[in-house]
Design a protein around this motif. Structure first.
Motif, short mmCIF file in Angstrom:
data_model
loop_
_atom_site.label_atom_id
_atom_site.label_comp_id
_atom_site.label_asym_id
_atom_site.label_seq_id
_atom_site.Cartn_x
_atom_site.Cartn_y
_atom_site.Cartn_z
N ALA A 114 0.66 1.63 0.27
CA ALA A 114 0.56 2.67 1.07
C ALA A 114 -0.50 2.90 2.02
N ILE A 115 -1.85 2.55 1.29
CA ILE A 115 -2.82 2.81 2.21
C ILE A 115 -3.12 1.71 3.36
N LEU A 116 -2.69 0.41 2.88
CA LEU A 116 -2.49 -0.71 3.97
C LEU A 116 -1.63 -0.52 5.05
N GLU A 117 -0.52 0.31 4.95
CA GLU A 117 0.55 0.40 5.61
C GLU A 117 0.04 1.13 6.99
N GLY A 169 -1.19 -1.90 9.17
CA GLY A 169 -0.29 -2.77 9.49
C GLY A 169 -0.20 -3.90 8.91
N ALA A 170 -0.72 -3.58 7.55
CA ALA A 170 -0.99 -5.04 6.66
C ALA A 170 -0.37 -4.78 5.38
N GLY A 171 0.46 -3.85 5.23
CA GLY A 171 1.34 -3.58 4.01
C GLY A 171 2.55 -4.30 3.74
N VAL A 172 2.78 -4.66 2.58
CA VAL A 172 3.97 -5.48 2.54
C VAL A 172 4.94 -4.91 1.40
N ALA A 173 6.31 -5.06 1.57
CA ALA A 173 7.11 -4.48 0.47
C ALA A 173 7.26 -5.19 -0.65
N ILE A 174 8.03 -4.55 -1.62
CA ILE A 174 7.82 -4.99 -3.07
C ILE A 174 8.83 -6.26 -3.11
N THR A 175 9.74 -6.24 -2.07
CA THR A 175 10.53 -7.42 -1.99
C THR A 175 9.85 -8.74 -1.29
#
Length: 277
Positions: A149-152, A155-161
Motif C-alpha cells: 500500500a505504501i509502495l503503490e 508506482g512500485a507496488g505489486v498485487a498479491i497475485t
C-alpha cells in the motif's frame, strides 16, 4: 460365596474408572491452558503488530523507489528486523508452553490424568502449530499488504497475485510455527526455563551468524539453519553465485523448514516416554 474385600475394591475402582482421554480432549485441554494465560493474547497481538509495523517502517525508509516492484518484497514486506524478532518470540513462547508446567508442577497432574506422555506432547505440538500458523499468516499477509500500500504511491507496488509473492508469503507465515515447535521440543528436552530460553535463542538466532557463505563447509552448515532457510525463501531474485558464494537451494530450504520441527517434536516424544517427570 462372598468375594474378598480387595477384589471388591478393585472391581469398584474399575467400574468407576473413566475412559482414556481422547486426543481431541487433550487438544481442548491444551488450548484451555494456553489461552488461560493472560500474557498469551497480548504477546501474540504485540508481535503481530510489531512485524507489520517493521514492514511499514522499512518501506517508508526505502529510497530506491525506482527498482523493479518484486525487489521490494524481501526488503520491505519481510524485513529481517521484524522476522528475527518473530523467531525469538515464537521460539520462546513455544518453550514456555512446556517449561511453565514443569516449573509449576502442573506436569505431574497432567501425567497422572494422561499417563501416555508422548500423546500429551503431540497435543501440545498441534495446538502450538495451529496457533502460531494463524499468527504467522496474519503477520505475513499484513506485512505484505501494508508495504505494498505504501509502495503503490511510488508506482512500485505489486498485487498479491504476482508470481513472486506466494513463496515469500508462505515462508514468512510458516516461520512462526516452525520456531514455536522447535522451542516446544527444546522445552521438553531441557525442562529448565533459563536453559531452554538460552538454547532456543542460540540455535535459532545466534548460531547462523557464526557461519558464512564464503566457503563450502561453512555455507552448508549455515544453510541447515531455520533463519538462513527463511532468508533464502523470501528472496525474489536468483543470486549470482560468483558474488554471493555458495547459496542455498529452494528445495533444500523447504526441507530445513520441515526437518527442524519434526526432529524437535519427535525427540521430545521419544525422550518423554523414557524418563520420569
Amino acid at each position: 460365596m462372598t468375594a474378598p474385600a480387595p477384589a471388591l475394591a478393585t472391581a469398584a475402582a474399575a467400574s468407576l474408572a473413566e475412559p482414556p482421554a481422547r486426543f481431541r480432549d487433550l487438544i481442548a485441554s491444551e488450548w484451555i491452558k494456553m489461552r488461560s494465560l493472560r500474557s498469551t493474547p497480548w504477546t501474540l497481538a504485540l508481535i503481530t503488530l510489531f512485524v507489520i509495523g517493521s514492514a511499514a517502517v522499512a518501506t517508508l525508509a526505502d529510497k530506491a523507489a525506482g527498482s523493479e516492484p518484486a525487489d521490494f518484497l524481501a526488503y520491505d514486506a519481510y524485513p529481517s528486523t521484524g522476522y528475527m524478532t518473530l523467531i525469538l518470540v515464537a521460539g520462546t513462547m513455544g518453550a514456555l508452553t512446556v517449561v511453565n508446567e514443569y516449573s509449576s508442577g502442573l506436569i505431574r497432574t497432567t501425567t497422572v490424568a494422561v499417563p501416555d506422555r508422548g500423546t500429551v506432547v503431540l497435543a501440545k505440538a498441534v495446538v502450538t502449530a495451529v496457533l502460531w500458523t494463524v499468527v504467522g499468516t496474519a503477520a505475513s499477509i499484513g506485512s505484505f499488504l501494508v508495504s505494498q500500500a505504501i509502495l503503490e504511491g511510488h508506482g512500485a507496488g505489486v498485487a498479491i497475485t504476482h508470481p513472486d509473492v506466494l513463496r515469500p508469503l508462505v515462508a514468512s507465515a510458516l516461520l512462526a510455527p516452525v520456531c514455536a515447535l522447535v522451542g516446544l521440543g527444546l522445552g521438553v528436552l531441557l525442562r529448565h526455563t533459563a536453559g531452554t530460553m538460552l538454547t532456543s535463542v542460540f540455535a535459532l538466532l545466534m548460531l547462523p551468524t557464526m557461519f558464512s557463505e564464503s566457503n563450502r563447509w561453512s555455507a552448508d552448515a549455515k544453510h541447515t539453519m531455520v533463519s538462513a532457510a527463511w532468508t533464502r525463501l523470501v528472496m525474489t531474485w536468483e543470486p549470482d553465485p560468483g558474488s554471493l558464494g555458495y547459496t542455498a537451494t529452494l528445495p533444500g530450504s523447504w526441507i530445513v523448514y520441515a526437518l527442524w520441527p519434526l526432529v524437535a517434536v519427535a525427540l521430545a516424544v521419544i525422550v518423554v516416554r523414557h524418563r520420569d517427570v
